[in-house]
Design a protein around this motif. Structure first.
Motif, PDB file in Angstrom:
ATOM      1  N   VAL A 194     -69.947 -19.461  15.834  1.00 25.29           N
ATOM      2  CA  VAL A 194     -70.862 -20.289  16.629  1.00 25.29           C
ATOM      3  C   VAL A 194     -72.277 -19.735  16.547  1.00 25.29           C
ATOM      4  O   VAL A 194     -73.253 -20.484  16.355  1.00 25.29           O
ATOM      5  CB  VAL A 194     -70.391 -20.383  18.095  1.00 25.29           C
ATOM      6  CG1 VAL A 194     -71.426 -21.095  18.958  1.00 25.29           C
ATOM      7  CG2 VAL A 194     -69.046 -21.106  18.177  1.00 25.29           C
ATOM      8  N   LYS A 195     -72.393 -18.422  16.649  1.00 21.31           N
ATOM      9  CA  LYS A 195     -73.733 -17.816  16.544  1.00 21.31           C
ATOM     10  C   LYS A 195     -74.358 -18.121  15.197  1.00 21.31           C
ATOM     11  O   LYS A 195     -75.539 -18.478  15.101  1.00 21.31           O
ATOM     12  CB  LYS A 195     -73.645 -16.297  16.764  1.00 21.31           C
ATOM     13  CG  LYS A 195     -73.514 -15.943  18.237  1.00 21.31           C
ATOM     14  CD  LYS A 195     -73.674 -14.443  18.486  1.00 21.31           C
ATOM     15  CE  LYS A 195     -73.538 -14.159  19.978  1.00 21.31           C
ATOM     16  NZ  LYS A 195     -73.316 -12.736  20.282  1.00 21.31           N
ATOM     17  N   ALA A 196     -73.555 -17.983  14.157  1.00 22.44           N
ATOM     18  CA  ALA A 196     -74.069 -18.259  12.815  1.00 22.44           C
ATOM     19  C   ALA A 196     -74.518 -19.708  12.695  1.00 22.44           C
ATOM     20  O   ALA A 196     -75.553 -20.023  12.080  1.00 22.44           O
ATOM     21  CB  ALA A 196     -72.992 -17.946  11.769  1.00 22.44           C
ATOM     22  N   ALA A 197     -73.755 -20.615  13.300  1.00 17.21           N
ATOM     23  CA  ALA A 197     -74.104 -22.043  13.222  1.00 17.21           C
ATOM     24  C   ALA A 197     -75.484 -22.277  13.832  1.00 17.21           C
ATOM     25  O   ALA A 197     -76.310 -23.013  13.264  1.00 17.21           O
ATOM     26  CB  ALA A 197     -73.046 -22.885  13.934  1.00 17.21           C
ATOM     27  N   GLY A 211     -63.609 -22.137  22.972  1.00 15.81           N
ATOM     28  CA  GLY A 211     -64.633 -22.812  22.188  1.00 15.81           C
ATOM     29  C   GLY A 211     -65.771 -23.315  23.062  1.00 15.81           C
ATOM     30  O   GLY A 211     -66.943 -23.159  22.727  1.00 15.81           O
ATOM     31  N   LEU A 212     -65.434 -23.917  24.197  1.00 22.09           N
ATOM     32  CA  LEU A 212     -66.491 -24.389  25.088  1.00 22.09           C
ATOM     33  C   LEU A 212     -67.330 -23.216  25.597  1.00 22.09           C
ATOM     34  O   LEU A 212     -68.556 -23.313  25.696  1.00 22.09           O
ATOM     35  CB  LEU A 212     -65.899 -25.159  26.282  1.00 22.09           C
ATOM     36  CG  LEU A 212     -66.908 -25.543  27.357  1.00 22.09           C
ATOM     37  CD1 LEU A 212     -68.058 -26.374  26.798  1.00 22.09           C
ATOM     38  CD2 LEU A 212     -66.220 -26.274  28.509  1.00 22.09           C
ATOM     39  N   PHE A 213     -66.652 -22.107  25.898  1.00 22.25           N
ATOM     40  CA  PHE A 213     -67.387 -20.929  26.361  1.00 22.25           C
ATOM     41  C   PHE A 213     -68.435 -20.505  25.322  1.00 22.25           C
ATOM     42  O   PHE A 213     -69.614 -20.319  25.649  1.00 22.25           O
ATOM     43  CB  PHE A 213     -66.400 -19.782  26.625  1.00 22.25           C
ATOM     44  CG  PHE A 213     -67.058 -18.546  27.170  1.00 22.25           C
ATOM     45  CD1 PHE A 213     -67.212 -18.363  28.533  1.00 22.25           C
ATOM     46  CD2 PHE A 213     -67.536 -17.550  26.311  1.00 22.25           C
ATOM     47  CE1 PHE A 213     -67.831 -17.226  29.042  1.00 22.25           C
ATOM     48  CE2 PHE A 213     -68.159 -16.413  26.810  1.00 22.25           C
ATOM     49  CZ  PHE A 213     -68.308 -16.249  28.176  1.00 22.25           C
ATOM     50  N   ASN A 214     -67.994 -20.379  24.084  1.00 23.40           N
ATOM     51  CA  ASN A 214     -68.935 -19.966  23.031  1.00 23.40           C
ATOM     52  C   ASN A 214     -70.068 -20.976  22.857  1.00 23.40           C
ATOM     53  O   ASN A 214     -71.235 -20.613  22.699  1.00 23.40           O
ATOM     54  CB  ASN A 214     -68.196 -19.803  21.692  1.00 23.40           C
ATOM     55  CG  ASN A 214     -67.203 -18.662  21.731  1.00 23.40           C
ATOM     56  OD1 ASN A 214     -67.369 -17.702  22.476  1.00 23.40           O
ATOM     57  ND2 ASN A 214     -66.141 -18.780  20.928  1.00 23.40           N
ATOM     58  N   PHE A 215     -69.686 -22.232  22.890  1.00 24.38           N
ATOM     59  CA  PHE A 215     -70.664 -23.303  22.685  1.00 24.38           C
ATOM     60  C   PHE A 215     -71.668 -23.337  23.844  1.00 24.38           C
ATOM     61  O   PHE A 215     -72.875 -23.508  23.632  1.00 24.38           O
ATOM     62  CB  PHE A 215     -69.897 -24.628  22.580  1.00 24.38           C
ATOM     63  CG  PHE A 215     -70.728 -25.823  22.206  1.00 24.38           C
ATOM     64  CD1 PHE A 215     -71.248 -25.965  20.914  1.00 24.38           C
ATOM     65  CD2 PHE A 215     -70.983 -26.827  23.124  1.00 24.38           C
ATOM     66  CE1 PHE A 215     -71.999 -27.088  20.558  1.00 24.38           C
ATOM     67  CE2 PHE A 215     -71.727 -27.961  22.786  1.00 24.38           C
ATOM     68  CZ  PHE A 215     -72.240 -28.084  21.493  1.00 24.38           C
ATOM     69  N   ALA A 216     -71.166 -23.153  25.064  1.00 26.74           N
ATOM     70  CA  ALA A 216     -72.054 -23.175  26.236  1.00 26.74           C
ATOM     71  C   ALA A 216     -72.969 -21.952  26.249  1.00 26.74           C
ATOM     72  O   ALA A 216     -74.142 -22.044  26.609  1.00 26.74           O
ATOM     73  CB  ALA A 216     -71.219 -23.236  27.518  1.00 26.74           C
ATOM     74  N   GLN A 217     -72.435 -20.809  25.842  1.00 25.65           N
ATOM     75  CA  GLN A 217     -73.261 -19.602  25.776  1.00 25.65           C
ATOM     76  C   GLN A 217     -74.414 -19.789  24.789  1.00 25.65           C
ATOM     77  O   GLN A 217     -75.521 -19.301  24.993  1.00 25.65           O
ATOM     78  CB  GLN A 217     -72.401 -18.398  25.335  1.00 25.65           C
ATOM     79  CG  GLN A 217     -71.414 -17.913  26.381  1.00 25.65           C
ATOM     80  CD  GLN A 217     -71.994 -16.823  27.278  1.00 25.65           C
ATOM     81  OE1 GLN A 217     -72.921 -16.123  26.876  1.00 25.65           O
ATOM     82  NE2 GLN A 217     -71.473 -16.706  28.487  1.00 25.65           N
TER      83      GLN A 217
END
Lengths: 247, 247, 247, 247
Positions: B68-71, B118-124
């Protein structure tokens, strides 16, 4: 998609939500406004006409079955041949906030009659018309009901008001389950906050922060959106509250 | 109100809801599409470009923090200077339907990781950007999350799927209560029915009645509407189901 | 109705609820106590024995499938031939209270693993035994799970904790719907308040009013009551809070 | 812990739940039974006396404020000096199951009056007495209210019944939040299934499986348990349904 063959009816108009809803639906349909007293609808009728819309006001006590029947007789004469596209129930009387032992039986009766009783009469009068509109209405014929925080929470000192609002919510659920499959959309909006209307001008919820009260125009936009939802995806219930509201 | 200074990101695109949501938001913003595999987003990127929109696709596993960070590093480079207007989390893996004693620990882990993780990573990754957009975004910056029947009901045989969906709903409630007062809108949509997408083509819920499956375009319209809600009236949760769906 | 042919197992014992529950069920059954470390159960085992009861303690990490399996192997040896009458899941780790952007992915993982993951492992190990006990157990075999305020409300700063607790609630609903018809009772107790245990000694919720914290013995009595409910009337969920708790 | 200085009152007795509740509470307290007609309570009064208990029956229409006041005047004379320990509201009239457009305004009024109106009158009469009992009652003075599936779900064809039951639930929430902090316990029991009473003898829910109807004695045991809960852990709501009931 506006249509002059269809009309909308808004019960419970005044200076707030009802007015905004009426103005919004008047962009698409002739609108019938129901309120107990002419002073609640006269200005709105004029405003709609001024904007090129069509509107009538009818003095109606929705808690009174005969009064509701009479109102729809009048509508039939005033809007000859028009079919019903949308009905909005926005009546919210019966608001007594007191310790339980100070409440009177008539506080409960008022809340139940104006909330649940009024919606019952209004739904009995409008649902046959909404069913009749299913085949050719521009959007799925819709009954939208205004709820409140007290629709889902019995707070202390709100016993009778919550009783009325819970009862209304029960009715909308039951109506949704019965009429959705027949093509009529029934939706319940939980308005969880103070609405920004003349009556609440002096109130400063949420520390008086900007937009800390719900815009009645915003509510109207939501109702219009609910009305235009595709039948493959009806919303039965949504909540609406200011961004700064605690919940 | 479209703006090229802002972009939208949709996680979980494929042939269904994600595609429709991406197409809808692409009418207003450049859109970044996240999916595990290029074949899930390539056609949509092309379709958006063909319609005159701007889009990029990035292979991303939202359950993986680093991915997610890379994206979002990639987005920063591809959409230089653009701020985030809307983030939609539409990832729905982890769907195992079995008697409880046939489920494996990894079924639970998959559901929790792809839904809540996934939502956690995306929200962060998105919330700091959304906060940054509050002062000048065309609409209140928005995080919208796709839920399901299993978000509010633990049905038999759906133990692990419901666990993931309940967890997602918890996250959205907590995020709404923390970020609404800061101006970021977080909404949860309970999609209570089968969505009409290629994968469900052979399914015939509701006796195969017309519109018995939810149109993904209708979902997209609802998400766009949520995005454009005025901050005086944010919806935290709404449900969507076909008119003929039992509930 | 005590029985030495049956045993109870309590996961998550320590100085609080788990201890009281273990003592209560030890009046009727031999009890197996699961906790990560011996210091969490040694005293309770001794206390039960001193009162004439039968008890064993087993170091177990319920979030670890192998550890749970090993624990039940040990129980089989220690309680030869005994069948399972009641299983209580009282594990509540993963409690991180922080603004969302300060939470780490591992906070979420810890909460999901200790709450949902642990219950999953525990339920997988106990449900086959509980099913096996249906024909001859003194009461309907029971799985009771401890919930919290965060089981039904995602509060700000509680995102990861609520995710774990919502997921647990989903599991209990799904298990109730699958196993009730087979005769096994699955119940979820929402403990909505601070429990009066050594760890909370210095806390003074509800202005320090007497009984403003929930007695762990009271919780144990509720669990015992749930266990003894007749199968014609199973409770799936109840709440418990101090009389002075705001809700 | 029985006490002859305190009494219990049960509104809505007949051959079912009310009878079982009266018999259960009569083991501890003298009991006053309220029902519209003597034939509803005469046999129960006799049964309680035969078992060595103390009981009186009073013809009362709980929907009628004056009738309720008169009933408590009678109780005052018949049970001189006794204080109120527990009040159970078990009135469940107003049950009309029909398509909405076949329902009459009086169906709604009956449901609201017998459910919400009756509870209102009963609570107004009993809460001052329950408050008065707080300092010296054997258990926290208690008001228990019988709910139904329709308390939390507006099913099709149940519009008016659900309206009454939702309203009752609202009242109990509001009363709990106001009176718990004063030491009076208010609890709502959702009876989600058919109760096994003479009137339902011919009904065979759940395919006629054994214990597929809720035992009224089991309900009574639950009510007694609620009454005896410690004030550090009051239950506001619990559900009760047969193990084989779908939900």
């Amino acid at each position: 998609m506006a249509s002059k063959s269809f009309y909308a009816v808004v019960a419970g108009v005044g200076a707030g939500t009802g007015r905004s809803v009426a103005l919004r639906f008047a962009k698409a349909y002739p609108v019938a406004l129901l309120a107990r007293k002419p002073e609640s609808y006269n200005d709105i009728v004029a405003e709609i006409k001024q904007q090129g819309g069509e509107a009538i006001g009818i003095s109606t006590d929705t808690a009174d079955e005969a009064s509701v029947k009479a109102a729809f007789e009048t509508i039939k004469k005033e809007f000859p041949g028009k079919k019903l596209a949308a009905a909005i129930y926005n009546v919210g009387a019966g608001f007594a906030v007191k310790p339980f032992l100070e409440l009177k039986a008539e506080d409960l009766q008022n809340s139940l009659a104006s909330n649940a009783g009024g919606l019952f009469n209004f739904a009995q009068a409008t649902l046959p018309q909404l069913l009749d509109s299913v085949p050719d209405a521009p959007y799925p014929p819709t009954l939208i009901v205004t709820g409140a925080t007290a629709s889902v929470r019995g707070s202390p000192r709100f016993a009778t008001f919550a009783a009325g609002k819970f009862a209304v919510r029960a009715l909308t659920q039951s109506l949704s389950r019965e009429f959705h499959p027949q093509g009529v959309h029934v939706a319940h909006a939980i308005i969880d906050g103070v609405i920004d209307i003349p009556r609440t001008k002096a109130w400063n919820p949420n520390d008086g922060k900007p937009d800390g009260k719900i815009s009645s125009e915003a509510i109207a936009e939501n109702y219009w959106f609910l009305h235009t939802q595709h039948r493959s995806g009806f919303t039965q219930e949504l909540d609406l509250r200011p961004y700064v509201e605690k919940f």
